[in-house]
Design a protein around this motif. Sequence first.
Motif, PDB file in Angstrom:
ATOM      1  N   ALA A  97       0.823  -1.216   0.000  1.00 57.29           N
ATOM      2  CA  ALA A  97       0.000   0.000   0.000  1.00 57.29           C
ATOM      3  C   ALA A  97       0.855   1.263   0.000  1.00 57.29           C
ATOM      4  O   ALA A  97       2.010   1.252   0.405  1.00 57.29           O
ATOM      5  CB  ALA A  97      -0.901   0.006   1.223  1.00 57.29           C
ATOM      6  N   VAL A  98       0.245   2.341  -0.447  1.00 61.48           N
ATOM      7  CA  VAL A  98       0.792   3.688  -0.335  1.00 61.48           C
ATOM      8  C   VAL A  98      -0.256   4.476   0.438  1.00 61.48           C
ATOM      9  O   VAL A  98      -1.442   4.415   0.132  1.00 61.48           O
ATOM     10  CB  VAL A  98       1.025   4.322  -1.721  1.00 61.48           C
ATOM     11  N   PHE A  99       0.153   5.236   1.460  1.00 61.69           N
ATOM     12  CA  PHE A  99      -0.836   5.857   2.320  1.00 61.69           C
ATOM     13  C   PHE A  99      -0.317   7.140   2.950  1.00 61.69           C
ATOM     14  O   PHE A  99       0.878   7.405   2.959  1.00 61.69           O
ATOM     15  CB  PHE A  99      -1.279   4.887   3.427  1.00 61.69           C
ATOM     16  N   SER A 100      -1.237   7.920   3.452  1.00 63.40           N
ATOM     17  CA  SER A 100      -0.945   9.113   4.241  1.00 63.40           C
ATOM     18  C   SER A 100      -1.959   9.145   5.383  1.00 63.40           C
ATOM     19  O   SER A 100      -3.150   9.351   5.155  1.00 63.40           O
ATOM     20  CB  SER A 100      -1.070  10.376   3.386  1.00 63.40           C
ATOM     21  N   LEU A 101      -1.506   8.921   6.602  1.00 60.99           N
ATOM     22  CA  LEU A 101      -2.392   8.860   7.767  1.00 60.99           C
ATOM     23  C   LEU A 101      -2.525  10.241   8.386  1.00 60.99           C
ATOM     24  O   LEU A 101      -1.537  10.884   8.708  1.00 60.99           O
ATOM     25  CB  LEU A 101      -1.830   7.889   8.800  1.00 60.99           C
ATOM     26  N   LYS A 102      -3.754  10.696   8.564  1.00 56.31           N
ATOM     27  CA  LYS A 102      -4.019  11.985   9.203  1.00 56.31           C
ATOM     28  C   LYS A 102      -4.924  11.744  10.408  1.00 56.31           C
ATOM     29  O   LYS A 102      -5.862  10.966  10.340  1.00 56.31           O
ATOM     30  CB  LYS A 102      -4.677  12.935   8.224  1.00 56.31           C
ATOM     31  N   TYR A 103      -4.612  12.407  11.504  1.00 59.02           N
ATOM     32  CA  TYR A 103      -5.361  12.225  12.739  1.00 59.02           C
ATOM     33  C   TYR A 103      -5.867  13.569  13.238  1.00 59.02           C
ATOM     34  O   TYR A 103      -5.227  14.598  13.047  1.00 59.02           O
ATOM     35  CB  TYR A 103      -4.493  11.593  13.828  1.00 59.02           C
ATOM     36  N   HIS A 104      -7.016  13.556  13.903  1.00 55.64           N
ATOM     37  CA  HIS A 104      -7.576  14.740  14.550  1.00 55.64           C
ATOM     38  C   HIS A 104      -7.925  14.335  15.978  1.00 55.64           C
ATOM     39  O   HIS A 104      -8.731  13.441  16.203  1.00 55.64           O
ATOM     40  CB  HIS A 104      -8.827  15.221  13.817  1.00 55.64           C
ATOM     41  N   TYR A 112       8.794  13.334  17.865  1.00 55.20           N
ATOM     42  CA  TYR A 112       8.238  12.102  17.304  1.00 55.20           C
ATOM     43  C   TYR A 112       8.016  12.183  15.796  1.00 55.20           C
ATOM     44  O   TYR A 112       7.342  11.328  15.223  1.00 55.20           O
ATOM     45  CB  TYR A 112       6.934  11.730  18.003  1.00 55.20           C
ATOM     46  N   GLU A 113       8.546  13.194  15.150  1.00 52.83           N
ATOM     47  CA  GLU A 113       8.462  13.374  13.702  1.00 52.83           C
ATOM     48  C   GLU A 113       7.017  13.427  13.210  1.00 52.83           C
ATOM     49  O   GLU A 113       6.643  12.821  12.216  1.00 52.83           O
ATOM     50  CB  GLU A 113       9.231  12.275  12.981  1.00 52.83           C
ATOM     51  N   LEU A 114       6.181  14.187  13.922  1.00 52.23           N
ATOM     52  CA  LEU A 114       4.802  14.425  13.512  1.00 52.23           C
ATOM     53  C   LEU A 114       4.750  15.742  12.751  1.00 52.23           C
ATOM     54  O   LEU A 114       5.520  16.655  13.031  1.00 52.23           O
ATOM     55  CB  LEU A 114       3.881  14.521  14.729  1.00 52.23           C
ATOM     56  N   TYR A 154      -2.797  16.240  12.861  1.00 53.36           N
ATOM     57  CA  TYR A 154      -1.412  15.941  12.531  1.00 53.36           C
ATOM     58  C   TYR A 154      -1.330  14.753  11.585  1.00 53.36           C
ATOM     59  O   TYR A 154      -2.284  14.008  11.399  1.00 53.36           O
ATOM     60  CB  TYR A 154      -0.592  15.676  13.792  1.00 53.36           C
ATOM     61  N   THR A 155      -0.155  14.612  10.979  1.00 54.13           N
ATOM     62  CA  THR A 155       0.145  13.487  10.102  1.00 54.13           C
ATOM     63  C   THR A 155       1.327  12.747  10.684  1.00 54.13           C
ATOM     64  O   THR A 155       2.278  13.361  11.162  1.00 54.13           O
ATOM     65  CB  THR A 155       0.511  13.972   8.685  1.00 54.13           C
ATOM     66  N   HIS A 156       1.243  11.426  10.626  1.00 52.58           N
ATOM     67  CA  HIS A 156       2.335  10.588  11.107  1.00 52.58           C
ATOM     68  C   HIS A 156       2.530   9.481  10.082  1.00 52.58           C
ATOM     69  O   HIS A 156       1.580   8.806   9.709  1.00 52.58           O
ATOM     70  CB  HIS A 156       1.985  10.009  12.469  1.00 52.58           C
ATOM     71  N   LEU A 157       3.743   9.289   9.607  1.00 53.15           N
ATOM     72  CA  LEU A 157       3.973   8.368   8.506  1.00 53.15           C
ATOM     73  C   LEU A 157       4.468   6.994   8.921  1.00 53.15           C
ATOM     74  O   LEU A 157       4.885   6.220   8.086  1.00 53.15           O
ATOM     75  CB  LEU A 157       4.963   8.994   7.519  1.00 53.15           C
ATOM     76  N   ARG A 158       4.436   6.660  10.187  1.00 58.55           N
ATOM     77  CA  ARG A 158       4.829   5.317  10.624  1.00 58.55           C
ATOM     78  C   ARG A 158       3.582   4.454  10.739  1.00 58.55           C
ATOM     79  O   ARG A 158       2.789   4.606  11.651  1.00 58.55           O
ATOM     80  CB  ARG A 158       5.542   5.377  11.966  1.00 58.55           C
ATOM     81  N   ALA A 159       3.424   3.533   9.827  1.00 58.47           N
ATOM     82  CA  ALA A 159       2.191   2.734   9.775  1.00 58.47           C
ATOM     83  C   ALA A 159       2.079   1.758  10.935  1.00 58.47           C
ATOM     84  O   ALA A 159       0.985   1.373  11.319  1.00 58.47           O
ATOM     85  CB  ALA A 159       2.130   1.968   8.465  1.00 58.47           C
ATOM     86  N   HIS A 160       3.201   1.345  11.529  1.00 53.34           N
ATOM     87  CA  HIS A 160       3.135   0.336  12.584  1.00 53.34           C
ATOM     88  C   HIS A 160       2.677   0.905  13.918  1.00 53.34           C
ATOM     89  O   HIS A 160       2.394   0.159  14.833  1.00 53.34           O
ATOM     90  CB  HIS A 160       4.501  -0.330  12.751  1.00 53.34           C
TER      91      HIS A 160
END
Length: 84
Positions: A9-16, A47-49, A65-71
């Motif tokens: 997969a290719v993804f971009s995780l965004k959280y609120h 934490y590289e957010l 914020y966005t965080h690119l660590r899928a695990h």
Amino acid sequence: MRYAKNAGAVFSLKYHIVFCPKRRRPVLRNPVDVRLKALFEGIASHYELTLHAMEVMPDHVPVSYTHLRAHETDSYLVCRLLLE
């Protein structure tokens, strides 16, 4: 915008997330709001957010914020932010 990749997969995780004081009491005013904003920015850089939006209001703080660590799951990140 940056995307992360893994094997399938290719993804971009965004959280609120919305942080609220107990019983949403309006306690996040000067000088607390300045210190709180500095703390969130320091944690984000550690934490590289990537912070997209953050506004300190008297009774809550919405953070996007966005965080690119899928695990790392959303709940794990929230626990890390709260324990700082």
